[in-house]
Scaffold this motif. Structure first.
Motif, PDB file in Angstrom:
ATOM      1  N   SER A   1       0.841  -1.186  -0.166  1.00 18.39           N
ATOM      2  CA  SER A   1       0.129  -0.062  -0.175  1.00 18.39           C
ATOM      3  C   SER A   1       0.825   1.449  -0.013  1.00 18.39           C
ATOM      4  O   SER A   1       1.995   1.120   0.212  1.00 18.39           O
ATOM      5  CB  SER A   1      -0.758   0.110   1.334  1.00 18.39           C
ATOM      6  OG  SER A   1      -1.845   1.108   1.332  1.00 18.39           O
TER       7      SER A   1
ATOM      8  N   ARG B   1       0.876   5.841   0.391  1.00 24.09           N
ATOM      9  CA  ARG B   1       0.099   7.041   0.695  1.00 24.09           C
ATOM     10  C   ARG B   1       1.119   8.161   0.484  1.00 24.09           C
ATOM     11  O   ARG B   1       2.071   8.120   0.953  1.00 24.09           O
ATOM     12  CB  ARG B   1      -0.768   7.089   1.729  1.00 24.09           C
ATOM     13  CG  ARG B   1      -0.082   7.009   3.069  1.00 24.09           C
ATOM     14  CD  ARG B   1      -0.894   7.243   4.390  1.00 24.09           C
ATOM     15  NE  ARG B   1      -1.792   5.941   4.443  1.00 24.09           N
ATOM     16  CZ  ARG B   1      -2.142   5.540   5.449  1.00 24.09           C
ATOM     17  NH1 ARG B   1      -2.309   6.434   6.668  1.00 24.09           N
ATOM     18  NH2 ARG B   1      -2.953   4.418   5.507  1.00 24.09           N
TER      19      ARG B   1
ATOM     20  N   TYR C   1     -10.945   8.402   4.117  1.00 23.06           N
ATOM     21  CA  TYR C   1     -10.669   6.691   4.151  1.00 23.06           C
ATOM     22  C   TYR C   1     -10.898   6.310   5.713  1.00 23.06           C
ATOM     23  O   TYR C   1     -11.562   5.691   6.188  1.00 23.06           O
ATOM     24  CB  TYR C   1      -9.447   6.577   3.506  1.00 23.06           C
ATOM     25  CG  TYR C   1      -8.873   5.100   3.630  1.00 23.06           C
ATOM     26  CD1 TYR C   1      -9.461   3.982   3.538  1.00 23.06           C
ATOM     27  CD2 TYR C   1      -7.787   4.772   4.560  1.00 23.06           C
ATOM     28  CE1 TYR C   1      -9.059   2.661   3.629  1.00 23.06           C
ATOM     29  CE2 TYR C   1      -7.499   3.566   4.869  1.00 23.06           C
ATOM     30  CZ  TYR C   1      -7.898   2.522   4.549  1.00 23.06           C
ATOM     31  OH  TYR C   1      -7.392   1.147   4.922  1.00 23.06           O
ATOM     32  N   ARG C   2     -10.129   6.979   6.490  1.00 18.01           N
ATOM     33  CA  ARG C   2     -10.162   7.066   7.894  1.00 18.01           C
ATOM     34  C   ARG C   2      -9.597   8.345   8.432  1.00 18.01           C
ATOM     35  O   ARG C   2      -9.049   9.140   7.958  1.00 18.01           O
ATOM     36  CB  ARG C   2      -9.330   5.999   8.207  1.00 18.01           C
ATOM     37  CG  ARG C   2      -7.817   5.721   8.118  1.00 18.01           C
ATOM     38  CD  ARG C   2      -7.030   4.643   8.436  1.00 18.01           C
ATOM     39  NE  ARG C   2      -7.024   4.470  10.083  1.00 18.01           N
ATOM     40  CZ  ARG C   2      -5.998   4.872  10.798  1.00 18.01           C
ATOM     41  NH1 ARG C   2      -4.986   5.210  10.250  1.00 18.01           N
ATOM     42  NH2 ARG C   2      -5.947   4.613  12.054  1.00 18.01           N
TER      43      ARG C   2
ATOM     44  N   THR D   1      -6.167  12.796   8.962  1.00 17.65           N
ATOM     45  CA  THR D   1      -7.147  12.111   8.342  1.00 17.65           C
ATOM     46  C   THR D   1      -6.523  11.562   6.922  1.00 17.65           C
ATOM     47  O   THR D   1      -5.679  12.270   6.554  1.00 17.65           O
ATOM     48  CB  THR D   1      -8.192  13.238   7.612  1.00 17.65           C
ATOM     49  OG1 THR D   1      -8.838  13.909   8.834  1.00 17.65           O
ATOM     50  CG2 THR D   1      -9.152  12.865   6.998  1.00 17.65           C
TER      51      THR D   1
ATOM     52  N   PHE E   1      -8.991   9.129   0.463  1.00 20.44           N
ATOM     53  CA  PHE E   1      -9.077   8.510  -0.903  1.00 20.44           C
ATOM     54  C   PHE E   1      -8.482   9.475  -1.981  1.00 20.44           C
ATOM     55  O   PHE E   1      -9.150  10.789  -2.178  1.00 20.44           O
ATOM     56  CB  PHE E   1     -10.152   8.089  -1.302  1.00 20.44           C
ATOM     57  CG  PHE E   1     -10.855   6.803  -0.587  1.00 20.44           C
ATOM     58  CD1 PHE E   1     -10.236   5.440  -0.826  1.00 20.44           C
ATOM     59  CD2 PHE E   1     -11.766   6.921   0.290  1.00 20.44           C
ATOM     60  CE1 PHE E   1     -10.848   4.496  -0.101  1.00 20.44           C
ATOM     61  CE2 PHE E   1     -12.258   5.785   1.002  1.00 20.44           C
ATOM     62  CZ  PHE E   1     -11.626   4.638   0.802  1.00 20.44           C
TER      63      PHE E   1
ATOM     64  N   PHE F   1      -3.810   7.306  -1.630  1.00 21.92           N
ATOM     65  CA  PHE F   1      -4.424   7.901  -0.379  1.00 21.92           C
ATOM     66  C   PHE F   1      -3.467   9.092  -0.214  1.00 21.92           C
ATOM     67  O   PHE F   1      -2.148   9.363  -0.540  1.00 21.92           O
ATOM     68  CB  PHE F   1      -4.245   6.948   0.691  1.00 21.92           C
ATOM     69  CG  PHE F   1      -4.933   5.556   0.634  1.00 21.92           C
ATOM     70  CD1 PHE F   1      -6.252   5.762   1.090  1.00 21.92           C
ATOM     71  CD2 PHE F   1      -4.415   4.440   0.237  1.00 21.92           C
ATOM     72  CE1 PHE F   1      -7.039   4.483   1.157  1.00 21.92           C
ATOM     73  CE2 PHE F   1      -4.956   3.333   0.268  1.00 21.92           C
ATOM     74  CZ  PHE F   1      -6.382   3.128   0.558  1.00 21.92           C
TER      75      PHE F   1
ATOM     76  N   GLU G   1      -2.582  11.476   3.143  1.00 24.35           N
ATOM     77  CA  GLU G   1      -2.825  11.670   4.511  1.00 24.35           C
ATOM     78  C   GLU G   1      -2.374  12.758   5.093  1.00 24.35           C
ATOM     79  O   GLU G   1      -1.015  13.360   4.725  1.00 24.35           O
ATOM     80  CB  GLU G   1      -1.708  10.693   5.348  1.00 24.35           C
ATOM     81  CG  GLU G   1      -1.922  10.524   6.794  1.00 24.35           C
ATOM     82  CD  GLU G   1      -1.098   9.745   7.476  1.00 24.35           C
ATOM     83  OE1 GLU G   1      -0.280  10.045   8.564  1.00 24.35           O
ATOM     84  OE2 GLU G   1      -1.209   8.431   7.187  1.00 24.35           O
TER      85      GLU G   1
END
Length: 122
Positions: A5, A7, A31-32, A38, A41, A46, A48
């Motif tokens: 993955s 980001r 996304y979360r 935070t 998407f 991603f 962040e």
């Protein structure tokens, strides 16, 4: 090494303002969330927004976001446009905006006739 993955991490001088920009102005889906950050998407990746930085961003790192309709994006984001839409020598239609810290974001539309739209298996 197997990458599972990824980001982009963004440290802002004002994290709340940055989160509001990416959520409310760009309309990125969350996304979360976690205390102090935070994750949004970002197409197939991603973004962040967490932590804080007192440093100003440089042009060394920029975001590149492909959009379906660049003219509509330009109208929607008019207050944030740094450079108006235009066709680049490499054939992509691009405009630039900036987030509240000045991070440059290239919004790109791939024209129908561009090689990126062609099936190379032909």
């Amino acid at each position: 090494m197997e990458v599972l993955s990824s980001r982009v991490l963004l440290r802002s001088r004002d994290p709340e303002r940055a989160r509001a920009f990416y959520r409310d102005v760009l309309g990125l889906a969350v996304y979360r969330e976690f205390p102090g950050g935070t994750v949004f998407f970002l197409g197939s990746g991603f973004l962040e927004v967490s932590g804080r930085s007192d440093d100003r961003p440089t042009d060394a790192v920029q975001l590149w976001l492909q959009v379906r309709d660049l003219r509509a994006a330009a109208a929607e984001l008019a207050a944030h446009v740094v450079r108006e839409p235009r066709r680049e020598p490499w054939g992509l239609d691009e405009m630039w905006i900036a987030d509240p810290d000045g991070v440059r974001i290239a919004l790109v539309e791939i024209p129908p006739e561009h090689p990126l739209r062609r099936d190379v298996r032909e």
